[in-house]
Design a protein around this motif. Structure first.
Motif, mmCIF file in Angstrom:
data_model
loop_
_atom_site.group_PDB
_atom_site.id
_atom_site.type_symbol
_atom_site.label_atom_id
_atom_site.label_comp_id
_atom_site.label_asym_id
_atom_site.label_seq_id
_atom_site.Cartn_x
_atom_site.Cartn_y
_atom_site.Cartn_z
ATOM 1 N N ARG A 1 29.150 39.731 46.193
ATOM 2 C CA ARG A 1 29.396 41.177 46.193
ATOM 3 C C ARG A 1 29.035 41.809 44.859
ATOM 4 N N LYS A 2 28.384 42.969 44.920
ATOM 5 C CA LYS A 2 27.937 43.601 43.670
ATOM 6 C C LYS A 2 29.076 44.354 42.993
ATOM 7 N N HIS A 3 29.921 44.974 43.781
ATOM 8 C CA HIS A 3 31.002 45.783 43.197
ATOM 9 C C HIS A 3 32.352 45.297 43.695
ATOM 10 N N GLY A 4 33.352 45.373 42.826
ATOM 11 C CA GLY A 4 34.702 45.017 43.241
ATOM 12 C C GLY A 4 35.278 46.095 44.145
ATOM 13 N N THR A 5 36.297 45.704 44.908
ATOM 14 C CA THR A 5 36.942 46.647 45.830
ATOM 15 C C THR A 5 37.497 47.858 45.075
ATOM 16 N N ARG A 6 38.095 47.565 43.916
ATOM 17 C CA ARG A 6 38.769 48.628 43.175
ATOM 18 C C ARG A 6 37.801 49.746 42.783
ATOM 19 N N THR A 62 57.907 28.603 42.470
ATOM 20 C CA THR A 62 56.627 28.569 43.193
ATOM 21 C C THR A 62 56.764 29.335 44.500
ATOM 22 N N ALA A 63 55.716 30.063 44.844
ATOM 23 C CA ALA A 63 55.738 30.814 46.105
ATOM 24 C C ALA A 63 54.434 30.610 46.854
ATOM 25 N N ILE A 64 54.533 30.750 48.159
ATOM 26 C CA ILE A 64 53.320 30.712 48.994
ATOM 27 C C ILE A 64 53.246 32.034 49.760
ATOM 28 N N ALA A 65 52.049 32.601 49.800
ATOM 29 C CA ALA A 65 51.875 33.869 50.523
ATOM 30 C C ALA A 65 50.619 33.806 51.368
ATOM 31 N N ASN A 66 50.727 34.332 52.556
ATOM 32 C CA ASN A 66 49.567 34.417 53.438
ATOM 33 C C ASN A 66 48.802 35.703 53.189
ATOM 34 N N SER A 67 47.533 35.649 53.489
ATOM 35 C CA SER A 67 46.698 36.838 53.396
ATOM 36 C C SER A 67 46.998 37.765 54.598
ATOM 37 N N ASN A 68 46.437 38.946 54.592
ATOM 38 C CA ASN A 68 46.601 39.814 55.763
ATOM 39 C C ASN A 68 45.292 40.491 56.099
ATOM 40 N N THR A 69 45.136 40.829 57.366
ATOM 41 C CA THR A 69 43.936 41.536 57.824
ATOM 42 C C THR A 69 44.346 42.945 58.215
ATOM 43 N N ALA A 70 43.706 43.927 57.584
ATOM 44 C CA ALA A 70 44.082 45.312 57.859
ATOM 45 C C ALA A 70 43.542 45.754 59.220
ATOM 46 N N LEU A 71 44.413 46.329 60.022
ATOM 47 C CA LEU A 71 44.030 46.877 61.329
ATOM 48 C C LEU A 71 43.737 48.366 61.182
ATOM 49 N N VAL A 72 44.483 49.013 60.296
ATOM 50 C CA VAL A 72 44.152 50.380 59.846
ATOM 51 C C VAL A 72 44.079 50.261 58.334
ATOM 52 N N LYS A 73 42.925 50.600 57.779
ATOM 53 C CA LYS A 73 42.651 50.176 56.400
ATOM 54 C C LYS A 73 43.040 51.166 55.312
ATOM 55 N N TYR A 74 43.406 50.578 54.196
ATOM 56 C CA TYR A 74 43.681 51.287 52.939
ATOM 57 C C TYR A 74 42.347 51.441 52.225
ATOM 58 N N TRP A 75 41.984 52.647 51.885
ATOM 59 C CA TRP A 75 40.721 52.823 51.142
ATOM 60 C C TRP A 75 40.830 54.054 50.247
ATOM 61 N N GLY A 76 41.267 53.866 49.043
ATOM 62 C CA GLY A 76 41.338 54.974 48.079
ATOM 63 C C GLY A 76 42.756 55.191 47.589
ATOM 64 N N LYS A 77 42.828 55.550 46.293
ATOM 65 C CA LYS A 77 44.153 55.713 45.686
ATOM 66 C C LYS A 77 44.428 57.155 45.287
ATOM 67 N N TYR A 78 45.664 57.526 45.464
ATOM 68 C CA TYR A 78 46.146 58.821 44.982
ATOM 69 C C TYR A 78 46.535 58.660 43.502
ATOM 70 N N ASP A 79 47.082 57.489 43.156
ATOM 71 C CA ASP A 79 47.440 57.192 41.769
ATOM 72 C C ASP A 79 46.908 55.801 41.422
ATOM 73 N N GLU A 80 45.950 55.759 40.501
ATOM 74 C CA GLU A 80 45.273 54.497 40.169
ATOM 75 C C GLU A 80 46.193 53.517 39.454
ATOM 76 N N LYS A 81 47.099 54.029 38.651
ATOM 77 C CA LYS A 81 47.926 53.133 37.839
ATOM 78 C C LYS A 81 49.062 52.521 38.668
ATOM 79 N N LEU A 82 49.736 53.384 39.418
ATOM 80 C CA LEU A 82 50.846 52.890 40.255
ATOM 81 C C LEU A 82 50.353 52.263 41.563
ATOM 82 N N ILE A 83 49.081 52.441 41.842
ATOM 83 C CA ILE A 83 48.486 52.039 43.127
ATOM 84 C C ILE A 83 49.260 52.664 44.294
ATOM 85 N N LEU A 84 49.178 53.974 44.336
ATOM 86 C CA LEU A 84 49.698 54.717 45.487
ATOM 87 C C LEU A 84 48.490 55.066 46.350
ATOM 88 N N PRO A 85 48.510 54.687 47.619
ATOM 89 C CA PRO A 85 47.317 54.858 48.460
ATOM 90 C C PRO A 85 47.163 56.286 48.976
#
Ligand code: DP6
Length: 327
Positions: A185-190, A4-27
């Protein structure tokens, strides 16, 4: 083979928005966040030959469709790395509203990664764990670490990982999460960020601005310079939303409450109460402040009509395993 693991959320101060590689999730760009201490996910994973199928339970309910597929895909990747065949049971619980725009996928995939890797007997360092988490949901790689964290943009998987800039005890600021009334929300982030890369004419302009913002925020954290950190985080959030608003179809998840809080923050700042806002994809707002102004800000936020909930966050610690299982 249960962990079992516990993880905290995070708030982006400089945001990730868009992928260079959709499958590997490279931003497309690097990002910096603060891991928070009050919004978390707890996840238990068990691999066993007793299970005939993979089973995923989110907040006490059997997960179906896309939600369950994403979790199983992630488990599949970890099974492949650890050469396991056993099916898995996954149970996960958030201590906050899922899909409210309070970054549930960040804490969710960080907790899932740590629990599943540990249940599978993998011994990995945090950098390696962040590379695995990233492939479940980009922002989750930052939640592997506590405090202030940077996720590096790179064109290969092994170079795009999260690393800590400073731990949770280094620089005490507050992230007041303000939950406002909003439609679902109408659309997912992805899908939204995919559409931005494809259709927004301003997209490339933001990429060059982001490089500068990363540099400023990195330095602001190390110098404990709240003004520079807050100003830049607010500006970067507005840049990200300028992209969202000028994407086809338009991504507008703000509600009247969102705008009320944005105005209020500006007014309070003009009055001398230093604070800044940053908004992810939902309608909710994160107000950044110094500890000494937090009480007054919370008192005032609660008087705004459409505010439903207010959660005061300090910098939080990174994801870790715990002994208390969910089943
Ligand atoms: C606006 O990490 O949820 O919160 O990688 O597609 O799962 P996927 O997206 P996700 O996106 C988070 C976007 C953001 C900004 C940020 O956290 O940096």
């Amino acid at each position: 083979m249960k962990s079992t693991a516990i993880a905290n959320s995070n708030t982006a101060l400089v945001k990730y928005w868009g992928k260079y590689d959709e499958k590997l999730i490279l931003p497309m760009n690097g990002s910096i966040s603060m891991t928070v201490d009050k919004l978390n996910t707890t996840t238990t994973v068990e691999f066993s030959s007793d299970y005939k199928n993979d089973l995923v339970e989110l907040n006490g309910k059997k997960a179906e469709g896309k939600e369950s597929e994403r979790v199983i895909e992630h488990i599949d990747m970890i099974r492949k790395i650890s050469k396991l065949d056993e099916k898995a049971k996954v149970a996960s619980k958030n201590n906050f509203l899922t899909a409210a725009g309070l970054a549930s996928s960040a804490s969710g995939f960080a907790a899932l990664t740590i629990a599943a890797c540990s249940a599978a007997g993998l011994e990995l360092d945090k950098k390696e764990l962040s590379i695995i988490a990233r492939q479940g949901s980009g922002s989750s790689c930052r939640s592997i670490f506590g405090g202030y964290v940077e996720w590096l943009a790179a064109k290969t998987s092994e170079k795009s990982y999260a690393k800590q800039i400073a731990d949770e005890n280094y620089f005490d600021i507050r992230d007041i999460a303000v939950v406002v009334e909003a439609a679902k929300r109408k659309h997912g982030t992805r899908e939204s960020m995919q559409a931005s890369v494809r259709t927004c004419p301003l997209y490339d302009a933001r990429l060059s601005a982001v490089e500068k913002n990363l540099k400023i925020v990195r330095k602001a954290v190390l110098d404990k310079d709240f003004t520079s950190l807050g100003k830049t985080a607010e500006f970067d959030s507005l840049l990200m939303h300028a992209i969202a608003l000028t994407t086809t179809p338009t991504i507008l998840n703000w509600s009247a409450g969102t705008i009320s809080v944005m105005h209020a923050v500006q007014d309070w700042r003009a009055e001398g109460i230093e604070c800044y806002y940053t908004i992810d994809t939902g309608a909710h707002v994160h107000i950044l402040s110094l500890p000494e102004n937090c009480r007054e800000i919370i008192k005032r936020v609660k008087l705004i009509g459409s505010v439903i909930d207010v959660i005061e966050n300090k910098p939080g610690k990174g994801a870790e395993t715990i002994n208390k299982h969910l089943f």
